[in-house]
Motif scaffolding. Structure first.
Motif: not given
Length: 179
Positions: A65, A67, A81-82, A98-102, A138
């Motif tokens: 999780a 990044s 990421t979570t 919070l981001v989308t890519l680890d 990201g």
């Protein structure tokens, strides 16, 4: 050799080293004034070390999780990421984003860009000075010599070496990189 010659040699070597090091000094981010950069860092080495230790423990605890992280305003910021990872970061006293890519996805994209770089014409490949993943945005940032920036960006747009991970291209004043 007498002491005067030794002193002259040591002084010349020291000056050459200092001049060489100053040429390698990273350029200040033109988007951030020097006063803001200084103010964004912890006040002491001890505070910095504490934040780095906190980051290391969070990286281990968060696993997939995690990044990225950075220090801003004397505070550790951690991109995750979570939602549960964000709660862990907040509970530890850091600021969560919070981001989308680890980190693993960004590293995979970085490696793909480096592999792609070796397939470019020599002048374009050598013009890529640095490639770094950025968990905050990201993206994978590619630093390119100004004279090849457009050509490298166009080649990347055509072949999409990082897949769905966006590439950000920036001008670099660095030295050409051997392929």
């Amino acid at each position: 050799m007498n002491n005067r010659k030794i002193t002259s040699i040591v002084l010349a070597a020291t000056m050459a080293g200092a001049l060489g090091m100053s040429a390698c000094k990273p350029a200040q981010d033109p988007e951030t004034p020097a006063s803001s950069q200084a103010a964004s860092q912890p006040a002491t080495v001890e505070e910095t070390n504490n934040l780095l230790q906190l980051n290391d423990s969070l990286r281990t605890e968060l696993g997939d999780a995690y990044s990225d992280s950075w220090i801003e305003g004397a505070q550790l910021h951690v991109a995750v990421t979570t939602e549960s990872a964000a709660a862990t970061v907040k509970a530890a006293g850091a600021t969560a984003h919070l981001v989308t890519l680890d980190a693993a996805q960004l590293e995979t994209a970085l490696q793909a860009v480096m592999t792609w770089r070796s397939s470019l014409p020599a002048d374009q490949g050598a013009a890529i000075h640095k490639v770094i993943p950025d968990g905050r945005t990201g993206t994978v940032t590619v630093f390119v010599a100004p004279d090849q920036l457009d050509a490298v960006a166009q080649a990347a747009a055509a072949s999409k070496p990082a897949g769905d991970v966006p590439l950000l291209f920036k001008e670099s004043a660095g030295l050409a990189s051997p392929l």
